[in-house]
Design an enzyme around this catalytic site. Structure first.
Site, mmCIF file in Angstrom:
data_model
loop_
_atom_site.group_PDB
_atom_site.id
_atom_site.type_symbol
_atom_site.label_atom_id
_atom_site.label_comp_id
_atom_site.label_asym_id
_atom_site.label_seq_id
_atom_site.Cartn_x
_atom_site.Cartn_y
_atom_site.Cartn_z
ATOM 1 N N TYR A 74 -2.000 5.979 7.274
ATOM 2 C CA TYR A 74 -1.949 7.246 6.557
ATOM 3 C C TYR A 74 -1.202 8.316 7.353
ATOM 4 C CZ TYR A 74 -5.493 5.131 3.527
ATOM 5 O OH TYR A 74 -6.166 4.307 2.676
ATOM 6 N N GLY A 114 0.820 -1.211 0.000
ATOM 7 C CA GLY A 114 0.000 0.000 0.000
ATOM 8 C C GLY A 114 0.850 1.255 0.000
#
Length: 167
Positions: free
Chosen positions: A136, A102
């Site tokens: 994130y 990711g």
């Protein structure tokens, strides 16, 4: 294109990937407990992604097996006077998470944004998705707490559109 992780490659989706893209969308929706909201079909995706070219898709492959995708499109910041990239969906199969895939996909999107002279890369994340929120933030992403997302769809969208013609 090869990445810095052996066996992991990224490529732009092609029209023959439509069924794979829809499969990934449904897997993501299931994870987000929103599968009942998916109305996309292969025909809709084919038209939107490859005929009208509304959005783009990156496919991640590990050892020649598709393991995830990112769907994105351009937006525009009037304050910056520049385009941005909005990441609609990022999905990596659960069994492939934790390997840095990711992060590599987001890094590639950041490179695309810079190459295309964009001022931002942005996305939404469900508040309950704590693993993604932590991920994130670790990358330097900042939540936009002072903003609320508004949406008009279905019947309210149709009703609003009719207001344009009313005097």
């Amino acid at each position: 294109m090869d990445t810095n992780l052996e066996g992991f490659k990224l490529r732009f989706a092609e029209i023959n990937d439509v069924s794979l893209i829809l499969e990934f969308i449904k897997e993501l929706a299931s994870y987000e407990k929103m599968l009942h909201e998916v109305v996309a079909t292969e025909e809709i995706l084919r038209e939107s992604l490859f005929e009208r070219k509304i959005a783009e898709v990156i496919i991640g492959e590990y050892e020649n097996q598709p393991i995830g995708f990112a769907l994105f499109f351009h937006n525009f910041s009037t304050f910056l006077g520049k385009p941005g990239i909005y990441l609609e969906d990022l999905y990596v199969k659960p069994e492939m998470r934790g390997k840095g895939l990711g992060r590599i996909i987001l890094s590639f999107l950041a490179k695309i944004a810079l190459d295309r002279k964009c001022g931002r890369l942005e996305w939404w994340c469900l508040d309950w998705n704590e693993p993604s929120v932590k991920f994130y933030k670790k990358l330097g992403a900042v939540p936009m707490d002072e903003w609320t997302v508004y949406r008009v769809d279905d019947e309210p969208l149709e009703k609003l559109a009719t207001k344009f013609l009313e005097q």
